[in-house]
Design an enzyme around this catalytic site. Structure first.
Site, PDB file in Angstrom:
ATOM      1  CG  HIS A 191      -2.139   0.824   1.067  1.00 31.35           C
ATOM      2  ND1 HIS A 191      -2.091   2.185   0.843  1.00 31.35           N
ATOM      3  CD2 HIS A 191      -3.460   0.493   1.092  1.00 31.35           C
ATOM      4  CE1 HIS A 191      -3.328   2.654   0.748  1.00 31.35           C
ATOM      5  NE2 HIS A 191      -4.175   1.647   0.891  1.00 31.35           N
ATOM      6  CG  HIS A 192       1.949   4.944  -2.921  1.00 28.98           C
ATOM      7  ND1 HIS A 192       3.120   5.345  -2.307  1.00 28.98           N
ATOM      8  CD2 HIS A 192       2.044   5.362  -4.213  1.00 28.98           C
ATOM      9  CE1 HIS A 192       3.891   5.963  -3.187  1.00 28.98           C
ATOM     10  NE2 HIS A 192       3.271   5.986  -4.351  1.00 28.98           N
ATOM     11  CB  ALA A 193      -1.233   4.365   3.043  1.00 27.14           C
TER      12      ALA A 193
END
Length: 222
Positions: A191-193
């Site tokens: 996840h890019h988060a």
């Protein structure tokens, strides 16, 4: 012993706070990247020491995560936390080509991890069903292998909201070149988060270093 320790993340001071909000609320996004890793030295080490390569792969991939807290972010009762370690959750195949998902507790000592791995295979390896060994913690990460195909891309697609932000790793078929080098494609989806391309590249670099000199990790005292 199963390590489930974690540290709560103070989002008020977390350096990733704005990026986490952006990539979970405004533009939910993850990404996948596949590289070819040189496993020549590790494959030879496993053969020389008569241990299963898959166990070495699981161990080194898990060990490399210790240096990357951004890849160990999960949730406990809706609180974001950073787990101390992640434990590998992997698949085994049965004679009828069905699969089951097992997991083995990571241990800093490879010999102990290997004995745990063999015990899990003995106890659960022939038990049918998707997950014969029930999860006992929230810090399991998905890691697999597709030894039948040499791929250049692999992207798992979740169909439910994420409850963690752990990486998903998938290895492919080994390729041996004329000069004896052995490579293995490895895909990571995350996840890019919690992670950017920089973090993923650093993880691959760290893992490749372990694969190049496996004895430094596999024979070290815990």
């Amino acid at each position: 012993m199963l390590n489930t320790d974690f540290t709560p993340i103070d989002q008020a001071t977390w350096s990733r706070r704005e990026y986490f909000y952006y990539f979970t609320k405004l533009s939910p996004l993850g990404f996948s990247l596949t590289v070819n890793l040189d496993i020549t030295a590790t494959k030879k080490w496993a053969q020389a020491h008569h241990v299963k390569f898959n166990a070495v792969y699981l161990y080194l991939a898990s060990q490399a995560l210790l240096a990357h807290p951004e890849m160990r972010v999960g949730k406990v009762d809706e609180q974001l936390v950073t787990y101390d370690v992640l434990h590998p959750s992997y698949t085994v195949m049965h004679a009828d080509h069905t699969i089951s998902n097992l997991w083995t507790a990571y241990d800093a000592n490879f010999e102990q991890f290997y004995q745990n791995y063999l015990a899990d295979l003995t106890t659960y390896g022939d038990v049918p069903g998707p997950m014969p060994k029930a999860p006992q913690s929230g810090n399991l990460f998905t890691i697999g292998s597709l030894p039948w195909v040499n791929f250049t891309s692999y992207t798992p697609l979740p169909f439910t909201p994420l409850t963690s932000f752990f990486p998903v790793l998938q290895a492919g078929k080994f390729i041996t070149t004329d000069d004896g080098q052995i490579t293995m494609p490895l895909s990571i989806t995350i996840h890019h988060a919690v992670a950017d391309g920089y973090h993923v590249s650093q993880y691959f670099n760290d893992l490749q270093a372990l694969l190049t000199t496996p004895e430094s990790a596999l024979t070290a005292e815990a």
